[in-house]
Design a protein around this motif. Structure first.
Motif, short mmCIF file in Angstrom:
data_model
loop_
_atom_site.label_atom_id
_atom_site.label_comp_id
_atom_site.label_asym_id
_atom_site.label_seq_id
_atom_site.Cartn_x
_atom_site.Cartn_y
_atom_site.Cartn_z
N GLY A 211 5.99 -5.60 -0.57
CA GLY A 211 4.72 -6.04 -0.03
C GLY A 211 4.79 -6.15 1.48
N LEU A 236 -0.54 -2.72 -4.91
CA LEU A 236 -0.81 -3.79 -3.94
C LEU A 236 -2.02 -3.50 -3.07
CD1 LEU A 236 2.86 -4.49 -2.77
CD2 LEU A 236 1.48 -5.89 -4.31
N ASP A 238 -5.26 -3.72 -3.66
CA ASP A 238 -6.28 -4.77 -3.66
C ASP A 238 -5.91 -5.90 -2.70
OD1 ASP A 238 -7.87 -3.48 -5.50
OD2 ASP A 238 -7.06 -4.56 -7.24
N GLN A 239 -4.66 -6.26 -2.70
CA GLN A 239 -4.18 -7.35 -1.83
C GLN A 239 -4.33 -6.97 -0.35
OE1 GLN A 239 -0.29 -8.80 -3.02
NE2 GLN A 239 0.27 -9.13 -0.89
N GLU A 242 -8.05 -6.96 0.53
CA GLU A 242 -8.55 -8.33 0.62
C GLU A 242 -8.12 -9.00 1.92
OE1 GLU A 242 -8.31 -12.57 -1.87
OE2 GLU A 242 -7.60 -10.70 -2.78
#
Length: 503
Positions: A211, A236, A238-239, A242
């Motif tokens: 990440g 990852l 979406d993260q 966001e």
């Protein structure tokens, strides 16, 4: 971002037809950016001075494709790059277990496509007992595990290797076997120091399962030596969306650490024989999928490209086979996404031209051709003439960026340049030398688009002990050029005005 005055440096002209002053000049770096290049510059108060003593100054080098956690771990792994058969690898595993009976065996580097048979889990079980064994192929696209390791990593028991997406999903769970000692901040700092010693100013990190936040934490723990672009993967995405991170955005409030692209692995590899091709492999009778296969459907590929593009992310699409390259370019055209084809190992000339038309970068790893030469001839045959087609790419106007894919190849930009120029690692002549680059072209494609050091360029400079263009050598003697590039001595590396390496 700091300031520095470099005295008595010889500029290296990178552009075709470009010249540089015959005499050494001074290079002023102010707040991380080159502010002046001239002879006899005055040193502002409080600014450090570095005397280049007539050495050659080039923009800091970049490795555009790395897997940094795997690279930092590679020194601790069982080296199987020389394993010429399953039996050879099994003997190495048995010897490692005899020496360290209480430790799991993590191997790296075998290339099973050159072996004369498929391997089985049961033959590993016969020499390993309850010790977990994970042997990762040299291309990173499959792993040969014993039953203990399969169970530990929560995968179904089988008698065959684990390939492609199933392996990529399992890879992050290796930490449950071996811990994180190999990827501690201290381990990363050692790796960054070693990279700086080769003149590297920046790295693009495509580590599986990692990440972006991990790099932010690592940065705060002292791993802030070089520039880093941290990529993300679809699980990852979406993260990242966001959080509002767009490609190029600073992370950790530091412009040296930035958000990289979305990485998509659209097909497999040559060694695993899963690269997606327009025609069957030469050993298609051994394969479940005679021409390889895509890892994503066309709709899935376009959906990911489209989402990333709308969110302001570039996309780095892994495509090794010619069918994968063709489909990736069609998806870029359909979605308007920007970014790169990673590897582009085999491509048709029309698709190279299409790459140029779309403005899609070719992020390539020349050192792979040293390992893949014989296997390519064996299973791709006459198609080898359009593998690692660097000359086509440059001549057709494709932006070219060199990297290593470390640990698949060593994290060494000079090795990559040598492979691009000479295209051989042994006594044989260049492999399809018509696709070779000149020394100047190889260097120019290794500096992340930076020009000859000049006002306005990044304050990233490598000082070299000999002329890196090797103008004292016969440019037709590519073997000598390759040897000189592989042994190029780097005296100092500066990143954003900060001295990060001094020999």
């Amino acid at each position: 971002m700091t300031s520095l005055l470099i005295r008595n440096a010889r500029l290296v002209p990178l552009g075709a037809g470009e010249t540089a002053p015959d005499a050494p000049v001074d290079i002023a770096i102010r707040d991380g950016v080159v502010s002046a290049v001239d002879a006899g510059l005055e040193r502002p108060d409080g600014v450090e001075e570095l005397d280049a003593e007539g050495r050659w100054a080039i923009p800091g080098l970049w490795d555009q494709h790395t897997h940094l956690a795997q690279w930092t771990l590679s020194s601790q792994r069982l080296d199987l790059a020389g394993a010429r058969s399953p039996e050879h690898a099994i003997r190495a595993v048995a010897e490692r277990i005899a020496e360290y009976p209480d430790l799991p065996v993590i191997g790296w580097g075998h290339r099973s496509a050159g072996w004369d048979r498929e391997v089985t889990v049961s033959e590993l079980d016969a020499v390993s007992g309850d010790t977990a064994v994970v042997l990762i192929s040299g291309d990173g696209h499959h792993a040969w595990l014993n039953t203990t390791a399969l169970l530990h990593l929560a995968m179904p028991v089988r008698d065959s290797v684990v390939r492609e997406t199933e392996w990529f999903a399992a890879y992050p769970r290796l930490a449950t076997l071996v811990g994180n000692d190999g990827t501690s901040p201290e381990a990363y700092r050692r790796m960054l120091d070693e990279s700086a010693a080769r003149g590297i100013a920046g790295l693009v990190d495509f580590e599986f399962g990692a990440g972006v936040e991990e790099w932010v934490e690592r940065w705060a723990q002292g791993c802030d030596l070089l520039r880093v672009r941290a990529a993300t993967y679809s699980h990852l995405l979406d993260q990242v969306i966001e959080a509002g991170w767009r490609t190029g955005d600073p992370l950790a409030d530091d412009p040296r650490l930035t958000m990289g692209p979305l990485k998509i692995i659209s097909d497999g590899s040559l060694n695993t024989r899963t690269a997606w091709c327009c025609e069957p492999y030469g050993d298609a009778h051994r394969l479940e999928y005679p021409a390889g296969q895509p890892n994503l459907s066309g709709d899935e590929l376009r959906e990911q490209l489209g989402r990333a593009h709308r969110a302001g992310l570039e996309v780095a699409t892994h495509a090794i086979g010619d069918a994968a390259v063709q489909e990736a370019l069609a998806a870029y055209a359909d979605t308007g996404a920007r970014g790169s084809i990673e590897h582009a190992q085999m491509a048709r000339r029309d698709d190279v031209r299409r790459m140029a038309e779309l403005g899609i970068r070719a992020s390539v790893q020349p050192a792979h051709l040293l390992d893949d030469r014989d296997l390519t001839e064996k299973i791709w045959g006459e198609r080898s003439e359009r593998c690692f087609a660097f000359r086509w790419m440059l001549d057709d106007g494709v932006e070219l960026a060199l990297g290593s894919d470390a640990p698949v190849s060593p994290l060494d930009p000079w090795l990559a340049m040598a492979a691009a120029v000479h295209r051989s690692a042994d006594e044989r002549g260049p492999w399809h030398g018509e696709q070779a680059l000149t020394v100047r072209e190889a260097l120019a494609t290794s500096v992340d688009g930076q020009p000859t050091v000049a006002p306005g360029s990044r304050g990233d400079v490598a000082l070299i002990d000999r002329d890196p263009l090797l103008r004292d050598l016969d440019q037709a003697d590519t073997a000598s050029l390759g040897t000189a590039l592989r042994t190029m001595p780097v005296a100092a590396t500066v990143v954003a005005g900060r001295l990060v390496h001094r020999a």
